[in-house]
Scaffold this active site. Structure first.
Site, mmCIF file in Angstrom:
data_model
loop_
_atom_site.group_PDB
_atom_site.id
_atom_site.type_symbol
_atom_site.label_atom_id
_atom_site.label_comp_id
_atom_site.label_asym_id
_atom_site.label_seq_id
_atom_site.Cartn_x
_atom_site.Cartn_y
_atom_site.Cartn_z
ATOM 1 N N LYS A 198 7.695 -5.891 -2.759
ATOM 2 C CA LYS A 198 7.143 -6.806 -3.565
ATOM 3 C C LYS A 198 6.822 -6.390 -5.036
ATOM 4 O O LYS A 198 6.595 -7.431 -5.922
ATOM 5 C CB LYS A 198 5.569 -6.759 -3.219
ATOM 6 C CG LYS A 198 4.614 -5.580 -3.264
ATOM 7 C CD LYS A 198 4.900 -4.533 -2.469
ATOM 8 C CE LYS A 198 3.945 -3.093 -2.543
ATOM 9 N NZ LYS A 198 4.505 -2.218 -1.714
ATOM 10 N N GLY A 207 2.968 -8.566 5.298
ATOM 11 C CA GLY A 207 4.046 -8.644 5.854
ATOM 12 C C GLY A 207 3.783 -9.034 7.670
ATOM 13 O O GLY A 207 4.674 -9.853 8.354
ATOM 14 N N LYS A 265 1.456 -8.691 -5.274
ATOM 15 C CA LYS A 265 1.589 -9.725 -4.188
ATOM 16 C C LYS A 265 0.692 -11.008 -4.501
ATOM 17 O O LYS A 265 1.317 -12.103 -4.254
ATOM 18 C CB LYS A 265 0.669 -9.127 -2.930
ATOM 19 C CG LYS A 265 1.573 -8.022 -2.132
ATOM 20 C CD LYS A 265 0.872 -7.454 -1.300
ATOM 21 C CE LYS A 265 1.404 -6.100 -0.537
ATOM 22 N NZ LYS A 265 0.829 -5.408 0.295
#
Length: 311
Positions: free
Chosen positions: A107, A136, A206
């Site tokens: 990420k 994930g 993220k």
């Protein structure tokens, strides 16, 4: 007819070991349903003699050279799970330039260089998959791309760091910050250096990727200016829980006029809201849109199985 795809992997730590286990366990199903046999040809590691908990398939070559994997003409797909930014980027660029498809759970790299790598993949006629870079255990990037393509996303809010959520859940039951961190590390949910996780940097990276998919806009780390959980104490978390709140490290982004409002910070969430019930290493992403309203997507966010969505 079954097609064999030669796979090379970069890294064999917690996530890499989980990938090997999943590929081995699911080999028959993948072949039966997809007509594809994924053969793990080579794995690159830093130390050849380091102790490992996973057994490599028969015929898999272990090497300490990234070049031996990314430049192997027989390998068609490269899975990058070694972390880092500069080294991983160099390896992925080399693989894409040689026409190899790439899967990555990185990420940090995708947040900072995702558009550049995607453009290179398009130029070379390759596939670049990075669903596993955000939450994930939840196919959230694919969901935003497919299910919301004709919708108008208004806000995204989520718990997207399993380590921090695990620690906050433990602290709400009375564990000190230090005890919660030690437990997370012992369970494999936190790295030896957990700075990115507890300082909110991981969640911010993220959120940068989520912004790209949900709103088509780029964010930077300074714009988000994340606040982590290092200043929180068990007494604060326990007091909140006793009064109908759960403290969660939330990553939030929403439309605000012609711009976006974004933040990563600990937030006291009322217990009657679904996000307050996301405990331990679980992740959750709430998406608010014009057509659908609010939807909540949940799944595991830490440990060896959290980043195994590769296609």
């Amino acid at each position: 007819m079954t097609t064999t795809i030669e796979v090379g992997m970069l890294g064999l730590g917690t996530v890499g070991s989980g990938v090997v286990e999943r590929l081995t366990r699911s080999a028959a199903k993948i072949e039966q349903t997809q007509g594809i046999r994924l053969h793990l040809a080579a794995v690159a590691v830093n130390h050849l003699n380091a102790p490992r908990t996973v057994q490599l398939p028969i015929g898999t070559r272990l090497t300490d050279s990234l070049t031996n994997v990314v430049c192997d003409r027989k390998i068609q797909l490269v899975i990058e799970v070694m972390g880092t930014v500069a080294t991983a980027k160099k390896a992925i660029v080399a693989a894409l330039n040689q026409g190899k498809a790439v899967v990555t759970a990185n990420k940090d790299l995708i947040a900072t260089a995702g558009p550049e790598l995607a453009a290179l993949a398009k130029k070379q006629g390759c596939d670049l998959f990075y669903e596993a870079s955000v939450a994930g255990g939840i196919p959230i990037l694919r969901t935003l791309t497919d299910s919301y393509v004709t919708d108008n996303v208004q806000a995204v809010s989520g718990i997207i760091n399993g380590t921090a959520n695990y620690m906050l859940s433990a602290m709400a039951t009375g564990q000190s910050y230090e005890q919660a961190l030690a437990t997370a590390q012992a369970a494999g949910y936190a790295e030896a250096d957990p700075t990115n996780y507890v300082a909110g940097i991981d969640a911010a990276y993220k959120l940068m990727i989520l912004s790209r998919f949900a709103f088509g806009q780029e964010l930077s780390l300074p714009q988000i200016a994340p606040t982590g959980i290092t200043h929180l104490s068990a007494s604060v978390c326990r007091l909140a829980a006793e009064n109908g709140w759960q403290i969660k490290l939330l990553a939030q982004i929403q439309r605000h006029g012609s711009g976006l409002y974004c933040r990563v910070a600990p937030v006291a969430v009322p217990v009657d809201q679904p996000l307050s019930q996301i405990n331990g290493v679980q992740n959750a992403v709430a998406v608010q849109s014009e057509a659908i309203g609010t939807s909540l997507y949940t799944g595991p966010g830490a440990g060896s199985r959290r980043r195994l969505i590769v296609f």
